[in-house]
Design an enzyme around this catalytic site. Structure first.
Site, PDB file in Angstrom:
ATOM      1  N   GLN A 146       0.844  -1.197   0.000  1.00  0.00           N
ATOM      2  CA  GLN A 146       0.000   0.000   0.000  1.00  0.00           C
ATOM      3  C   GLN A 146       0.878   1.246   0.000  1.00  0.00           C
ATOM      4  OE1 GLN A 146      -3.524  -0.771   2.876  1.00  0.00           O
ATOM      5  NE2 GLN A 146      -1.945  -2.224   3.506  1.00  0.00           N
ATOM      6  N   HIS A 173      -1.626   1.320  -4.422  1.00  0.00           N
ATOM      7  CA  HIS A 173      -2.037   2.728  -4.341  1.00  0.00           C
ATOM      8  C   HIS A 173      -1.214   3.658  -5.214  1.00  0.00           C
ATOM      9  CE1 HIS A 173      -3.929   1.748  -0.155  1.00  0.00           C
ATOM     10  NE2 HIS A 173      -4.675   1.372  -1.155  1.00  0.00           N
ATOM     11  N   CYS A 200      -3.174  13.276 -14.979  1.00  0.00           N
ATOM     12  CA  CYS A 200      -3.938  14.505 -15.126  1.00  0.00           C
ATOM     13  C   CYS A 200      -5.158  14.439 -14.207  1.00  0.00           C
ATOM     14  CB  CYS A 200      -4.357  14.655 -16.585  1.00  0.00           C
ATOM     15  SG  CYS A 200      -5.308  16.142 -16.892  1.00  0.00           S
ATOM     16  N   CYS A 224      -8.689  12.819 -19.553  1.00  0.00           N
ATOM     17  CA  CYS A 224      -7.362  12.970 -20.182  1.00  0.00           C
ATOM     18  C   CYS A 224      -6.501  11.753 -19.840  1.00  0.00           C
ATOM     19  CB  CYS A 224      -6.710  14.251 -19.677  1.00  0.00           C
ATOM     20  SG  CYS A 224      -5.020  14.482 -20.257  1.00  0.00           S
ATOM     21  N   CYS A 231      -3.877  18.108 -22.210  1.00  0.00           N
ATOM     22  CA  CYS A 231      -5.218  18.716 -22.413  1.00  0.00           C
ATOM     23  C   CYS A 231      -5.230  20.208 -22.088  1.00  0.00           C
ATOM     24  CB  CYS A 231      -6.263  17.975 -21.581  1.00  0.00           C
ATOM     25  SG  CYS A 231      -6.064  18.195 -19.795  1.00  0.00           S
ATOM     26  N   GLY A 272       3.521  -3.827   9.096  1.00  0.00           N
ATOM     27  CA  GLY A 272       3.478  -2.376   9.294  1.00  0.00           C
ATOM     28  C   GLY A 272       2.179  -1.712   8.897  1.00  0.00           C
ATOM     29  N   THR A 273       1.075  -2.394   9.084  1.00  0.00           N
ATOM     30  CA  THR A 273      -0.207  -1.789   8.733  1.00  0.00           C
ATOM     31  C   THR A 273      -1.335  -2.464   9.486  1.00  0.00           C
ATOM     32  OG1 THR A 273      -1.679  -1.196   6.898  1.00  0.00           O
ATOM     33  CG2 THR A 273      -0.572  -3.329   6.736  1.00  0.00           C
ATOM     34  N   ASN A 292       4.301  -5.774  13.531  1.00  0.00           N
ATOM     35  CA  ASN A 292       3.938  -4.387  13.779  1.00  0.00           C
ATOM     36  C   ASN A 292       4.601  -3.908  15.058  1.00  0.00           C
ATOM     37  OD1 ASN A 292       2.590  -2.221  12.722  1.00  0.00           O
ATOM     38  ND2 ASN A 292       0.646  -2.659  13.727  1.00  0.00           N
TER      39      ASN A 292
HETATM   40 ZN   LIG Z   1      -4.707  16.432 -19.115  1.00  0.00          ZN
END
Ligand SMILES: [Zn+2]
Length: 256
Positions: A100, A120, A128, A133, A153, A194-195, A215
């Protein structure tokens, strides 16, 4: 050696199909702040920054925060935890790692790319803000960049190529994870690193997996949910110990 470590090492040694779910706690020892533990860096609740609504409301503010984070990630190096997971990915080719994190440190660590899915996006990707776009770019320059208008764009600003709250996960990544899950009717083990956010954990549990949670507990015991084992400590120290022991056979002397 504590019993829990002994068990985790032995189980990992015998496991073929392993799912690794990685979060920000792995990169913290590399000097990267997390939303949860370092709120001062961001100055805002994550929900007020990591959304398209926040970007549309104040693009410069959101851009500048991500740009600061990008510069930190550019200077950061993978820690022993990233490197150990990379070794695991080479030693157990059926293993899948879902990260992640958006800092590309697992890639820098030499993780087998075919077995690494970045859920992610990346701080170094650009896209954009206009959904219509298709502009895609990379931003690995050492200079700090100000907010730019999209060169394609010219209608919207460029934004970090990350997945924000309320946005769909990247389709190609989701398809690859689904294909892996479909292929593996049985998963031996999950390492959560770690999450506390654990996408796909449920799928692994349905496939019979046992769960080891790495963790830093900071002295307080939280609800461990589905964890069979909790390995408390800095993942950049506990992971190499567990993984290298599992890959080499259990050493005589324990973690001191
Ligand atoms: Zn664009």
């Amino acid at each position: 050696m504590p019993e829990v470590l002994e068990e985790v090492i032995q189980f990992l040694q015998e496991s073929e199909v392993v799912l690794v779910i990685v979060g920000a706690g792995l990169s913290r020892p590399s000097g990267l702040p997390t939303f949860r533990e370092d709120p001062g860096f961001w100055g805002h609740a994550i929900e007020e920054i990591a959304t398209k609504v926040a970007f549309d409301r104040n693009p410069a503010q959101v851009w500048n925060l991500y740009e600061r984070m990008r510069r930190l990630a550019l200077d950061a190096t993978p820690n022993e935890g990233h490197l150990a997971l990379a070794r695991l990915s080479k030693a157990k080719p059926s293993c899948l790692t879902i990260t992640q994190n958006i800092d590309e440190l697992s890639t820098d660590a030499g993780h087998e790319l075919g077995t690494l899915q970045t859920l992610h996006g990346s701080l170094f990707d650009l896209k954009c803000a206009n959904d219509a776009c298709t502009f895609k770019g990379r931003n690995v320059d050492r200079r700090t960049f100000d907010l730019l208008v999209c060169p394609e764009c010219r209608l919207s600003y460029l934004r970090p190529g990350v997945t924000w709250f309320g946005e769909r996960l990247p389709l190609d990544v989701v398809q690859k994870i689904d294909a892996w899950l479909e292929f593996h009717e049985r998963i031996d083990m999950v390492l959560v690193v770690g999450t506390e956010r654990t996408p796909y954990l449920h799928d692994a549990l349905l496939r019979g997996a046992k769960v080891a949670w790495f963790n830093k507990m900071e002295g307080h015991v939280e609800d461990m949910g589905d964890a069979d084992w909790v390995v408390d400590g800095d993942a950049s120290m506990t992971l190499p110990y567990v993984i290298d022991s599992a890959l080499a056979g259990v050493p005589e002397h324990g973690l001191s």
